[in-house]
Structure formats: C-alpha cells, structure tokens
Write a protein that holds these residues in place. Sequence first.
Motif, PDB file in Angstrom:
ATOM      1  N   LEU A 249      35.355  23.434  57.276  1.00 18.66           N
ATOM      2  CA  LEU A 249      34.429  23.732  58.373  1.00 18.66           C
ATOM      3  C   LEU A 249      32.983  23.715  57.888  1.00 18.66           C
ATOM      4  O   LEU A 249      32.064  23.489  58.656  1.00 18.66           O
ATOM      5  CB  LEU A 249      34.752  25.097  58.982  1.00 18.66           C
ATOM      6  CG  LEU A 249      36.092  25.187  59.709  1.00 18.66           C
ATOM      7  CD1 LEU A 249      36.363  26.612  60.143  1.00 18.66           C
ATOM      8  CD2 LEU A 249      36.104  24.257  60.906  1.00 18.66           C
TER       9      LEU A 249
ATOM     10  N   VAL B 244      43.090  27.125  61.482  1.00 21.58           N
ATOM     11  CA  VAL B 244      42.358  28.320  61.070  1.00 21.58           C
ATOM     12  C   VAL B 244      42.569  29.412  62.105  1.00 21.58           C
ATOM     13  O   VAL B 244      42.499  29.163  63.309  1.00 21.58           O
ATOM     14  CB  VAL B 244      40.836  28.026  60.962  1.00 21.58           C
ATOM     15  CG1 VAL B 244      40.110  29.208  60.348  1.00 21.58           C
ATOM     16  CG2 VAL B 244      40.587  26.769  60.148  1.00 21.58           C
TER      17      VAL B 244
ATOM     18  N   LEU C 109      39.621  32.298  71.975  1.00 18.28           N
ATOM     19  CA  LEU C 109      40.253  31.554  73.064  1.00 18.28           C
ATOM     20  C   LEU C 109      39.143  31.086  73.995  1.00 18.28           C
ATOM     21  O   LEU C 109      38.093  31.725  74.089  1.00 18.28           O
ATOM     22  CB  LEU C 109      41.224  32.460  73.819  1.00 18.28           C
ATOM     23  CG  LEU C 109      42.411  33.009  73.029  1.00 18.28           C
ATOM     24  CD1 LEU C 109      43.193  33.991  73.884  1.00 18.28           C
ATOM     25  CD2 LEU C 109      43.316  31.901  72.551  1.00 18.28           C
ATOM     26  N   LEU C 110      39.376  29.984  74.695  1.00 16.56           N
ATOM     27  CA  LEU C 110      38.371  29.509  75.644  1.00 16.56           C
ATOM     28  C   LEU C 110      38.540  30.283  76.943  1.00 16.56           C
ATOM     29  O   LEU C 110      39.586  30.188  77.585  1.00 16.56           O
ATOM     30  CB  LEU C 110      38.552  28.001  75.890  1.00 16.56           C
ATOM     31  CG  LEU C 110      38.417  27.136  74.637  1.00 16.56           C
ATOM     32  CD1 LEU C 110      38.768  25.690  74.949  1.00 16.56           C
ATOM     33  CD2 LEU C 110      37.020  27.234  74.074  1.00 16.56           C
TER      34      LEU C 110
ATOM     35  N   LYS D  15      39.828  28.615  80.218  1.00 16.75           N
ATOM     36  CA  LYS D  15      41.117  27.930  80.265  1.00 16.75           C
ATOM     37  C   LYS D  15      42.237  28.956  80.358  1.00 16.75           C
ATOM     38  O   LYS D  15      42.153  30.029  79.762  1.00 16.75           O
ATOM     39  CB  LYS D  15      41.301  27.083  79.007  1.00 16.75           C
ATOM     40  CG  LYS D  15      40.502  25.787  79.058  1.00 16.75           C
ATOM     41  CD  LYS D  15      40.977  24.838  77.975  1.00 16.75           C
ATOM     42  CE  LYS D  15      40.126  23.605  77.882  1.00 16.75           C
ATOM     43  NZ  LYS D  15      40.335  22.672  78.977  1.00 16.75           N
TER      44      LYS D  15
ATOM     45  N   PHE E  47      45.557  23.613  73.167  1.00 12.89           N
ATOM     46  CA  PHE E  47      44.260  23.025  72.800  1.00 12.89           C
ATOM     47  C   PHE E  47      44.339  22.138  71.551  1.00 12.89           C
ATOM     48  O   PHE E  47      43.858  21.018  71.540  1.00 12.89           O
ATOM     49  CB  PHE E  47      43.226  24.137  72.594  1.00 12.89           C
ATOM     50  CG  PHE E  47      41.863  23.632  72.264  1.00 12.89           C
ATOM     51  CD1 PHE E  47      41.047  23.141  73.263  1.00 12.89           C
ATOM     52  CD2 PHE E  47      41.387  23.625  70.956  1.00 12.89           C
ATOM     53  CE1 PHE E  47      39.789  22.655  72.970  1.00 12.89           C
ATOM     54  CE2 PHE E  47      40.135  23.140  70.656  1.00 12.89           C
ATOM     55  CZ  PHE E  47      39.334  22.657  71.665  1.00 12.89           C
ATOM     56  N   GLY E  48      44.994  22.668  70.513  1.00 17.15           N
ATOM     57  CA  GLY E  48      45.063  21.911  69.260  1.00 17.15           C
ATOM     58  C   GLY E  48      45.912  20.654  69.390  1.00 17.15           C
ATOM     59  O   GLY E  48      45.740  19.699  68.637  1.00 17.15           O
TER      60      GLY E  48
ATOM     61  N   LYS F  69      45.962  18.686  71.964  1.00 16.47           N
ATOM     62  CA  LYS F  69      45.164  17.631  72.599  1.00 16.47           C
ATOM     63  C   LYS F  69      44.564  16.741  71.536  1.00 16.47           C
ATOM     64  O   LYS F  69      44.588  15.520  71.645  1.00 16.47           O
ATOM     65  CB  LYS F  69      44.035  18.254  73.407  1.00 16.47           C
ATOM     66  CG  LYS F  69      44.457  18.686  74.781  1.00 16.47           C
ATOM     67  CD  LYS F  69      43.238  18.739  75.691  1.00 16.47           C
ATOM     68  CE  LYS F  69      43.637  19.200  77.062  1.00 16.47           C
ATOM     69  NZ  LYS F  69      43.900  20.641  77.102  1.00 16.47           N
ATOM     70  N   ALA F  70      44.028  17.414  70.481  1.00 22.49           N
ATOM     71  CA  ALA F  70      43.388  16.655  69.407  1.00 22.49           C
ATOM     72  C   ALA F  70      44.416  15.803  68.682  1.00 22.49           C
ATOM     73  O   ALA F  70      44.117  14.721  68.203  1.00 22.49           O
ATOM     74  CB  ALA F  70      42.709  17.608  68.442  1.00 22.49           C
TER      75      ALA F  70
ATOM     76  N   LYS G  88      46.765  14.234  69.928  1.00 28.61           N
ATOM     77  CA  LYS G  88      47.178  13.118  70.785  1.00 28.61           C
ATOM     78  C   LYS G  88      48.671  13.127  71.107  1.00 28.61           C
ATOM     79  O   LYS G  88      49.343  12.110  71.028  1.00 28.61           O
ATOM     80  CB  LYS G  88      46.814  11.765  70.143  1.00 28.61           C
ATOM     81  CG  LYS G  88      45.341  11.597  69.848  1.00 28.61           C
ATOM     82  CD  LYS G  88      44.620  10.923  70.992  1.00 28.61           C
ATOM     83  CE  LYS G  88      43.135  10.749  70.713  1.00 28.61           C
ATOM     84  NZ  LYS G  88      42.378  12.003  70.719  1.00 28.61           N
TER      85      LYS G  88
ATOM     86  N   ARG H 144      48.418  29.192  69.225  1.00 29.32           N
ATOM     87  CA  ARG H 144      47.596  27.990  69.299  1.00 29.32           C
ATOM     88  C   ARG H 144      47.530  27.289  67.941  1.00 29.32           C
ATOM     89  O   ARG H 144      47.556  26.059  67.862  1.00 29.32           O
ATOM     90  CB  ARG H 144      46.187  28.359  69.759  1.00 29.32           C
ATOM     91  CG  ARG H 144      45.245  27.188  69.813  1.00 29.32           C
ATOM     92  CD  ARG H 144      43.883  27.579  70.311  1.00 29.32           C
ATOM     93  NE  ARG H 144      43.244  28.531  69.418  1.00 29.32           N
ATOM     94  CZ  ARG H 144      42.101  29.150  69.682  1.00 29.32           C
ATOM     95  NH1 ARG H 144      41.479  28.927  70.811  1.00 29.32           N
ATOM     96  NH2 ARG H 144      41.582  29.993  68.823  1.00 29.32           N
ATOM     97  N   ALA H 145      47.447  28.107  66.875  1.00 33.05           N
ATOM     98  CA  ALA H 145      47.387  27.511  65.546  1.00 33.05           C
ATOM     99  C   ALA H 145      48.753  26.959  65.132  1.00 33.05           C
ATOM    100  O   ALA H 145      48.839  25.878  64.556  1.00 33.05           O
ATOM    101  CB  ALA H 145      46.913  28.545  64.532  1.00 33.05           C
TER     102      ALA H 145
ATOM    103  N   THR I 181      50.467  23.441  66.301  1.00 33.34           N
ATOM    104  CA  THR I 181      50.045  22.182  65.674  1.00 33.34           C
ATOM    105  C   THR I 181      50.850  21.910  64.400  1.00 33.34           C
ATOM    106  O   THR I 181      50.648  20.888  63.762  1.00 33.34           O
ATOM    107  CB  THR I 181      48.545  22.218  65.319  1.00 33.34           C
ATOM    108  OG1 THR I 181      48.339  23.266  64.363  1.00 33.34           O
ATOM    109  CG2 THR I 181      47.686  22.484  66.533  1.00 33.34           C
TER     110      THR I 181
END
Lengths: 258, 273
Positions: free
Chosen positions: B76, B93, B100-101, B104, B112-113, B115-116, B118, B161-162, B165
């Motif tokens: 980062l 991380v 959190l957003l 959303k 969220f993770g 999405k990145a 794909k 969320r972490a 992924t």
Amino acid sequence: MIRHLFAFVGSLWSGWTTLSVICLVFAFWQIGFETFGPLVLPEPLETIKTVGTLISESHGLNYILITSERALLGFLTASCVGIILGLMAGWSNTLSVLSRPLVTMMQGMPPIAWIVIALLWFGGEGTPIFTVFVTTLPLIFAGTMQGVRMRDGNLDEMADSFRISRAEKFIHVQAPQIVSYLFPAWATSFAMSWKVVMTAELLASGDGVGAGLAEARVNIDTVATMAWIVAVVGLLLLFEGFVLNPVKSHVEGWKNDV
Amino acid sequence: MFKPSQRDNEIRSGTSSSQRPRKKTILHLRLKEHRYLPIEQVLDACELKMAPGEIVSLIGPSGCGKTTLVKIAAGLISPSDGSVERNTDSGAVLFQDHRLLPWKRLYDNMAFGLKAAKLTRQEQFERVSVAAKAMGFSQADLKKFPAELSGGMKQRAAIARAMVTEPDLLFLDEPFSALDVGRRREMYRALLTEIESRACTVLMVTHDIFEALSLSDRVLVMAPDPGRVIKEVTIKMPLHLRTRQLAHELEAELLSDDMIADLFRMKNWEKVL
C-alpha cells in the motif's frame, strides 16, 4: 416489486404535508387580500383562474417552456463544465489552492452585474443562459472539488488493498462520496438558476416568464404578476417532488436521518 | 538487519515442530529505510522473510512504525529505500477500522474484493453466501447498510470481505482493538478457522503482547525512533495446543528482558500498578 409499490405510495403520501402547507399559504394570502385590498394582493382564486387562462389561451405556456429551457440549458452546461473542472482541480493540490480565491470572487459577484456584462457582450438573446451558467458554475465547481478533497483516504487505501482498477475505484469508492458533497450544492444551484433566469429575462429579454412579469409590471397588473409567481413556484414544487427528492433518496438513502 | 545474537531467540520448543509447510519464501521484504518526509525517518533497516503458512506478529509501543511496515509489506506504500518481493498475487488487508463502504449494502461490501478479481456474478454470489454463513449473517443482514449493523458485525463483514478473495497473504493491522475481550477472542477464532482451512500466510500488528504470543509462530518486537526490529521470538508449539498459561509464561519470559520491559513501560510488571 411490492416493496417498490409501497415505497412509491409512501412517497405520494408524504405529498400531503406539502399540500397542507400550500393550503396554509393560500389561507394567509386570502387574509392578506381581505385586509389590504386587491391592489396589494389579488384574490387567490382569481389568480389561479388567471394562471389557467395564461397557460391555455395566451403565450403563457410558451413563455414557461422558454424560461425552463433557458434555465435548464444554462444549469446543465454549468453542471457538465463545473463537474469536469471540479474533478480536475480536486485531484491537483496546486489547482485546488489556486481556484479557491477564484471561486470566492465569482460567488461574490452579484447576478445583476453578470446580467449587465452579458447584455454588453451578447445583447438580449444569450443573456439569460449565460447568466445562469456563470452564476451556478462556481457552486457546482466548488461542490465537486470539495467532494474530491474531503473524500476518505482510508477507503481509497482499502480499495487499493484489493488491487481494484482505477476506474472501478472511482465508480464504487470515490464517486459516491463526491456525489454526496455535490448534491446539496447542485440542488441549491438549480433553484438559483430559476431566480437568475427570470431576473435576466425581466431586464434583457422579450419573451419568457421574466418578460411576462415585466409586462405585468408595466400594466400595474397585480393579478398577472401573482399568476406568474404561482406558475413558477408550482413548477419548482413539482420538480422537487418528482425529480429532486427521488434522486436525493437514491443518492443519499444510506445516510441516517437524525 | 538486526544482530545475529538477537535473532532466533527461541523461547520454547513444542512437542511437534510446526505443522505448516515451510519450503520457499512467500514474502521477502528488504528495507534500508523509510521516510514519509525527508527530515523524519520512520523505519530503519530491517529484513523480513515469511514462509508460506506462517503467522508473524509485530508488537511494539504505539508510534514505532508497525502499521507502516505492514503497509509496505502489503504494497500500500512503496518504501523510500528498499524492496518487497511477493510470490503471490492474492493478498488482503484487514484494517484497524472496518472500512466498509457506507453506501453499499452488506452483500455488495462483502463482494467488493471479488469485483476486482473479475469473477462472474454467480461466482461472487456463491462465495459471498458461503462466507456470510460462516460469519453468521442472515439473508436479511445482507440487505442492510453498514450503519444498521453493530460494531462486531461490521468487523465480521470486513473479515468476510477479505476472506472471500481467498488470499495467500493476509495483513492484519490491529483489526479488533476496538472490541471487548470476548468479542476479540471470537473474531480471532473465526479468523483462525479461515486461515487454517486456507493455509494462508499472516502478518499481523498488535500492541497486545499476550495476543501476539498466543496466536503467532513468530513474534517481532519493534522499538521506535526510528522504527526497527530489536528482537525476534519463535514459538514452536502448534496453535491448537497452546494454553493461556503457556502464553502467560512466554509473556513473563519476554518481559524479564529489561530492555523489552522498558520499551513497553512494563518494568516490575508483576505488580498491577
């Protein structure tokens, strides 16, 4: 589906509040009319009838459309330009520092001064649109720039930790924060664009609601004056109820009301 | 690099040596120094090598650069002088706050993770559903905004969320410091179950010595001005065999070192005050 239906009915139901306030205003107006006489305040009922005839018989509807078109054109152009410039300025330290005094200067400039300048530059035709553009631009620009500057760096960092692309970071993380800053400024400048466009028309134009008001003033026609005011305010109320509030609840729905 | 005499200070060997595979290096950080501003040196030279599946803790008083070191390792922040080598693409991380957003809903936050990464919507849905169940969220919870959730739920959402992924490397920056003791234990248990099942490598920051000693394979003690590693402790007892008593003994042993006790302002630490 049913949930959406309920939400829609609920939003219509809240319209009763607005309606009751409007009735209250009319009641006070009626009292004013009965106290001061028709030369100061015309009778509400007669005014509403005049609104009807203005719209159905004479040039009223046309004038309202012309005025709306000018206000919207100036406002939308200012929105596009303001948002693009605001995003650019927000992401650059130098530009945001430099643009602050500029925004203060532009906001300090009274609309009437812009009208005079626009009259000298463009003559009658472009004046209302230009004045709307130039008076709403700094508000929208400042709102966007502030949104970019005040965004939560921690959330950016969180997005980076997932190695998300720049475009997706902007859409999902940064844009919602910018919009929540921009939206109040945007709504204020929309209301302002109506006031400014009518002032400009009153002084500089041969058509539009402002021109209609100017005409009514020359004829010392209080009924027509109030009729124009009722028409414009009514239009704004409708716009707020059916466009602004739904957008607001969509954009800011996640915020908790106190 | 720290001196050899202070390295591999082995306090205790467990019955079995580590159950985790330790072949190659998954993370190799070589730092000469790091500065945010030219006049202020935040981190001094240090080197950190992590084997796959290892859990390493960084402890030290606040302001000693633990968070900075973790952020550099996670990529980062780029170090002002040094290099980081990560032999994997997937990392996640967990921050001190949940991050959190707020606009959303819980489901979208947890996805969220992904999405990145794909993934298709169906794959996202499957993974989030599994994680939501593991973290004890109901279907109704998934439709809520973060503001409607309790503090513990938000942290669990951040873990989910972490973890969806499926990271090989997990960085924890005191993610549970705001929770009460019981909650914290619960969170760590939830997290460790995930970590064990996925065999991911963990680098975590904590200011709680006891916590570090009870959860990690290796503990690095950091000192401030400028931030540097002054001691390394390896604990060979497997995680599931560790007891509260063992961790307390390890803590006592560590704090018997005057330099360390001084660092944590824990001189005569046997006394309450």
